[in-house]
Scaffold this motif. Structure first.
Motif, short mmCIF file in Angstrom:
data_model
loop_
_atom_site.label_atom_id
_atom_site.label_comp_id
_atom_site.label_asym_id
_atom_site.label_seq_id
_atom_site.Cartn_x
_atom_site.Cartn_y
_atom_site.Cartn_z
N ARG A 1 0.75 -1.56 -2.84
CA ARG A 1 2.05 -2.36 -3.51
C ARG A 1 2.35 -2.21 -2.46
NH1 ARG A 1 3.25 -0.88 -8.63
NH2 ARG A 1 1.91 -0.11 -10.12
N ILE A 2 4.12 -2.50 -2.16
CA ILE A 2 4.55 -3.20 -0.41
C ILE A 2 5.28 -1.17 -0.46
CG2 ILE A 2 7.12 -3.34 -2.51
CD1 ILE A 2 8.13 -5.43 0.07
N GLU A 3 5.71 -0.51 -1.54
CA GLU A 3 6.18 1.20 -1.34
C GLU A 3 5.52 1.96 -0.38
OE1 GLU A 3 5.39 0.39 -5.42
OE2 GLU A 3 6.18 -0.91 -4.40
N TRP A 4 3.95 1.56 -0.42
CA TRP A 4 2.38 2.19 0.39
C TRP A 4 2.71 1.64 1.51
CZ3 TRP A 4 -1.04 0.40 3.20
CH2 TRP A 4 -2.36 1.28 3.51
N LEU A 5 2.77 -0.05 1.93
CA LEU A 5 3.71 -0.55 3.35
C LEU A 5 4.60 0.19 4.62
CD1 LEU A 5 2.14 -4.10 2.79
CD2 LEU A 5 1.04 -1.91 3.81
N MET A 6 5.80 1.26 3.35
CA MET A 6 6.92 0.92 3.64
C MET A 6 7.25 3.16 4.07
SD MET A 6 8.98 -1.64 2.52
CE MET A 6 10.75 -1.68 3.29
N GLY A 7 6.70 3.26 2.86
CA GLY A 7 6.65 4.89 3.21
C GLY A 7 6.56 5.93 4.17
N ARG A 8 7.53 7.00 4.01
CA ARG A 8 7.55 7.70 4.93
C ARG A 8 6.42 8.57 5.44
NH1 ARG A 8 12.09 8.99 7.68
NH2 ARG A 8 14.34 7.70 7.27
N ASP A 9 5.47 9.05 4.39
CA ASP A 9 4.33 9.39 4.30
C ASP A 9 3.04 8.75 4.76
OD1 ASP A 9 5.48 11.73 3.60
OD2 ASP A 9 5.36 11.43 1.10
N LYS B 1 -4.43 -1.68 9.33
CA LYS B 1 -5.27 -0.86 8.75
C LYS B 1 -6.01 -2.01 7.72
CE LYS B 1 -4.31 3.42 11.35
NZ LYS B 1 -3.66 4.74 11.29
N ALA B 2 -4.68 -1.70 7.10
CA ALA B 2 -5.55 -2.22 5.93
C ALA B 2 -6.35 -3.28 5.63
CB ALA B 2 -3.84 -2.41 4.63
N ARG B 3 -5.58 -4.06 6.64
CA ARG B 3 -6.35 -4.95 7.12
C ARG B 3 -8.01 -5.34 7.16
NH1 ARG B 3 -7.37 -8.86 11.39
NH2 ARG B 3 -5.63 -7.71 11.84
N GLU B 4 -7.77 -4.85 8.74
CA GLU B 4 -9.54 -4.20 9.34
C GLU B 4 -10.57 -3.11 8.16
OE1 GLU B 4 -7.57 -2.19 12.52
OE2 GLU B 4 -7.59 -3.49 13.99
N ARG B 5 -9.19 -2.73 7.19
CA ARG B 5 -10.08 -1.74 6.48
C ARG B 5 -11.09 -2.76 5.53
NH1 ARG B 5 -9.78 3.35 4.86
NH2 ARG B 5 -9.24 5.23 6.45
N LYS B 6 -10.58 -3.50 4.96
CA LYS B 6 -10.94 -4.31 4.21
C LYS B 6 -11.65 -5.95 4.84
CE LYS B 6 -7.37 -3.65 0.59
NZ LYS B 6 -8.22 -4.21 -0.84
#
Length: 305
Positions: free
Chosen positions: A85-93, A37-42
């Motif tokens: 940030r890497i935590e953004w990719l891994m977080g539960r929320d 999703k992050a790749r497609e959004r950019k």
């Protein structure tokens, strides 16, 4: 405890090992979905993300499909390339519905004036205090950062520093060898350290940085906060011709798709470069014309006041 159903249809407690495997599978699927999703959004093609992160296209495809058991090191490279940030990719929320994500998206879409207003509101120190009389030139390779930065420094009688040369002097080896020995992740770490060193040693200066530094969120944030940043921009054709004019055939050697890749990289980084405080388009200009415009911009905007 998590329950599962056996072949008789009876419910029974799942083993801790089974639960752990489910958690791992969910994490891998979640990370893959967020990367995609992050790749497609950019608007970044997977091939370009591969070039930016140093992670193979096959590995990225597996990762986005939730099948890639990617190492932390490689995932960090992907996060850097995506400006997250890497935590953004891994977080539960769910990051797509969080307030922080909403604010980040609004900030990216805002005008430069609005962005500066937000930064002033959130920062306890004034921009003038943090940025002192430091100017940083950003932009893709071949934009003229080193040439114009060196000439402007001489004309204005202030120090000029090329960040890659600072890295080479500190490491005792050329940047190519740094990359070969430490990899992209190691180079980015040395790059961040070099920025901190020049901040500690110069209140007045012109700094030229590598084109990919904007893809490292923390380092780029440091530059934006502590320098008056200027995006030197030109056309893809001029980027390529200037690099070749310097005697560097690497962008084209054995790569017929080099120009398409350069255009994709420029497109993917455009929103990052646009976060700079000012922009200067050098397309069609002679070096002297661009130098005159750069010096005028620095003086008119009060970057050295």
């Amino acid at each position: 405890m998590t329950e599962i159903t056996n072949f008789r249809g009876e419910r029974m407690a799942a083993s801790p090992e089974s639960h752990a495997e489910d958690e791992v599978a969910a994490l891998i699927a979640r990370v893959g979905e967020r990367v995609r999703k992050a790749r497609e959004r950019k608007g970044i093609p997977r091939r370009v993300l591969s070039d930016m992160s140093g992670v193979s296209p096959r590995y990225l495809a597996q990762l986005e499909a939730g099948e890639g058991n990617i190492s932390i090191g490689l995932l960090q490279r992907v996060a850097i390339a995506l400006d997250h940030r890497i935590e953004w990719l891994m977080g539960r929320d769910d990051p797509w519905t969080s307030d922080a994500m909403r604010v980040a998206e609004l900030y990216r879409a805002a005008t430069a004036d609005t962005q500066q207003t937000v930064l002033r509101a959130l920062s306890p120190d004034s921009n003038e205090t943090r940025r002192a009389q430091r100017v940083c030139l950003v932009g893709l390779r071949g934009a003229g950062k080193s040439t114009l930065g060196r000439m402007a420094g001489k004309a204005l009688n202030i120090p000029f520093v090329e960040l890659n040369r600072e890295i080479e002097e500190h490491s005792g080896m050329p940047v190519d060898e740094v990359l070969a020995l430490y990899g992209q992740e190691g180079y980015r770490r040395l790059e961040a350290q070099a920025v901190e060193r020049v901040l500690c040693t110069h209140d007045t200066m012109i700094l030229a940085v590598a084109g990919g530094i904007v893809a490292e969120p923390d380092t780029y944030a440091t530059l934006l906060a502590n320098f008056h940043t200027v995006w030197l921009k030109t056309t893809p054709d001029e980027h390529m011709s200037r690099v070749r004019a310097q005697g560097d055939e690497r962008p084209m050697a054995g790569n017929p798709e080099a120009m398409d890749q350069l255009k994709s990289i420029l497109t993917s980084r455009e929103s990052l470069y646009a976060r700079a405080e000012a922009q200067l388009n050098t397309s069609g200009n002679t070096v002297d014309q661009s130098l005159t415009q750069l010096i005028a911009l620095i003086r008119d905007r009060g970057f050295l006041s």
